[in-house]
Scaffold this motif. Structure first.
Motif, PDB file in Angstrom:
ATOM      1  N   ALA A 218       5.090   4.023   9.944  1.00 32.16           N
ATOM      2  CA  ALA A 218       5.765   3.599   8.261  1.00 32.16           C
ATOM      3  C   ALA A 218       6.750   4.983   8.528  1.00 32.16           C
ATOM      4  CB  ALA A 218       4.284   3.713   7.296  1.00 32.16           C
ATOM      5  N   ILE A 222      10.539   4.050   6.441  1.00 27.91           N
ATOM      6  CA  ILE A 222      10.738   4.255   5.147  1.00 27.91           C
ATOM      7  C   ILE A 222      12.165   5.530   5.513  1.00 27.91           C
ATOM      8  CG2 ILE A 222      10.729   6.019   2.875  1.00 27.91           C
ATOM      9  CD1 ILE A 222       7.821   5.255   3.423  1.00 27.91           C
ATOM     10  N   HIS A 228      14.980  -0.768   1.519  1.00 24.38           N
ATOM     11  CA  HIS A 228      14.152  -2.824   1.381  1.00 24.38           C
ATOM     12  C   HIS A 228      12.519  -1.916   0.168  1.00 24.38           C
ATOM     13  CE1 HIS A 228      12.089  -5.043   3.834  1.00 24.38           C
ATOM     14  NE2 HIS A 228      10.820  -4.607   3.677  1.00 24.38           N
ATOM     15  N   TRP A 230       9.499  -2.346  -0.248  1.00 26.40           N
ATOM     16  CA  TRP A 230       8.325  -1.486   0.182  1.00 26.40           C
ATOM     17  C   TRP A 230       7.742  -1.251  -0.713  1.00 26.40           C
ATOM     18  CZ3 TRP A 230       8.684  -1.731   5.323  1.00 26.40           C
ATOM     19  CH2 TRP A 230      10.371  -1.259   6.458  1.00 26.40           C
ATOM     20  N   ARG A 234       3.335  -4.117   2.925  1.00 27.08           N
ATOM     21  CA  ARG A 234       4.423  -3.657   3.959  1.00 27.08           C
ATOM     22  C   ARG A 234       4.167  -2.748   4.847  1.00 27.08           C
ATOM     23  NH1 ARG A 234       7.581  -5.956  -0.431  1.00 27.08           N
ATOM     24  NH2 ARG A 234       7.563  -8.255  -0.425  1.00 27.08           N
ATOM     25  N   LEU A 235       3.946  -1.639   4.535  1.00 29.10           N
ATOM     26  CA  LEU A 235       4.798  -0.693   4.813  1.00 29.10           C
ATOM     27  C   LEU A 235       2.898  -0.411   5.849  1.00 29.10           C
ATOM     28  CD1 LEU A 235       5.087   2.115   2.058  1.00 29.10           C
ATOM     29  CD2 LEU A 235       6.356   1.458   4.298  1.00 29.10           C
ATOM     30  N   LEU A 262       8.045   7.442  -0.957  1.00 29.40           N
ATOM     31  CA  LEU A 262       9.104   6.240  -1.283  1.00 29.40           C
ATOM     32  C   LEU A 262       9.807   6.722  -1.865  1.00 29.40           C
ATOM     33  CD1 LEU A 262      10.733   3.713   0.331  1.00 29.40           C
ATOM     34  CD2 LEU A 262       9.187   2.890  -1.708  1.00 29.40           C
TER      35      LEU A 262
END
Length: 316
Positions: A218, A222, A228, A230, A234-235, A262
């Motif tokens: 993950a 990132i 993206h 995120w 999704r992660l 993130l």
């Protein structure tokens, strides 16, 4: 299991491969007892000290003093102020940047200081970094990273780099500063590798998370595509974990939630680009996946503590 270990090593190798430092200053110090130097704090920097002759002591607040002998290397990774002394009885330390010295260039000087006693020679440097991976890696390091010249952990590659740096800085030549800059990058990376090879405890923190079979995937996702869209779902899919299990494990290892990490990673990237490029906040907002410049500015100011405009004006 072997494949997972290989993947974690590959992720760490990729971080070390892309690690870039920016040389701030070098000093070739020729010192005679008694002497005591204060190294001021420099934010977001790593100080290094190489003893090429004689010996000294390194004092960091709230830490035990470390004795350094010829061939030893010490890194102070967190930008903290510290002292170098010929002995505990050397007297009060003088700030090194306030002492008279011979400047051979904007980034390199020769310092002669002290009394009439035994001599010591050191190569000292300060390297800074604005790369987010470098910032995260430095946060995981101990307050002092010591590599003894006579230990197995001080691999021959480290000693070879130290000899090359000593040669470049002791006998300046055209282009020598550029060579020394690259050598400093190499030396810091080699020192970190030597520290990692000791098998010291990295059970928590960013470095451990990067090497984790699932959380590491993950993190790398990132880093590879920060713009993206995120979110937690999704992660978690990247890590092949449930949403709740992923969030809990990520927070335990990294010390903050996935979404907080993130946002901070994006803002560190933005700060790095503002320091290196002539770029607008609007362009950064687009590049980093924000819907508006205003949303980006709010996030940047909250995380970095300054506005994007103030950093641009400072650089200009």
């Amino acid at each position: 299991m072997q494949g997972a270990k290989a993947d974690s090593r590959d992720r760490l190798a990729r971080v070390l491969h892309t690690l870039r430092m920016h040389s701030t200053f070098y000093c070739h110090a020729e010192l005679r007892e008694p002497w005591a130097l204060e190294m001021p704090a420099v934010a977001d920097s790593v100080s290094f000290h190489v003893v090429t002759a004689g010996s000294c002591r390194l004092h960091l607040p709230d830490a035990e003093p470390i004795a350094l002998c010829a061939g030893d290397l010490a890194l102070v990774p967190h930008g903290r102020g510290h002292e170098l002394l010929s002995s505990p009885e050397a007297g009060p330390a003088t700030r090194v940047d306030l002492l008279p010295q011979r400047y051979l260039s904007e980034h390199y000087s020769v310092l002669r200081h002290g009394g009439s006693g035994r001599s010591a020679q050191l190569i000292c440097g300060v390297v800074s970094f604005d790369d987010p991976a470098a910032r995260e890696l430095m946060r995981t390091l101990p307050s002092i990273l010591f590599i003894g010249g006579d230990t197995v952990s001080a691999a021959s590659s480290v000693r070879d780099t130290l000899r090359l740096m000593a040669s470049e800085l002791s006998h300046p030549q055209p282009g020598g500063e550029a060579v020394a800059t690259r050598l400093a990058d190499i030396l810091v990376v080699q020192a970190i590798r030597a520290w990692l090879a000791t098998g010291l405890d990295t059970s928590t923190g960013w470095l451990r998370a990067l090497q984790d079979e699932r959380i590491g995937q993950a993190l790398e996702a990132i880093h590879a595509d920060p713009s993206h869209a995120w979110n937690l779902d999704r992660l978690a899919r990247v890590a092949t974990m449930s949403r709740s299990a992923f969030s809990a494990r990520f927070t335990t290892l990294v010390g903050e939630t996935p979404i907080s990490y993130l946002a901070r990673w994006r803002m560190n990237l933005a700060q790095s680009r503002l320091l290196r490029e002539n770029i607008t906040a609007a362009r950064l907002a687009t590049d980093l996946g924000y819907q508006s410049e205003a949303a980006f500015n709010r996030a940047f100011t909250r995380i970095i503590g300054r506005t994007p405009g103030s950093i641009r004006r400072q650089q200009q």
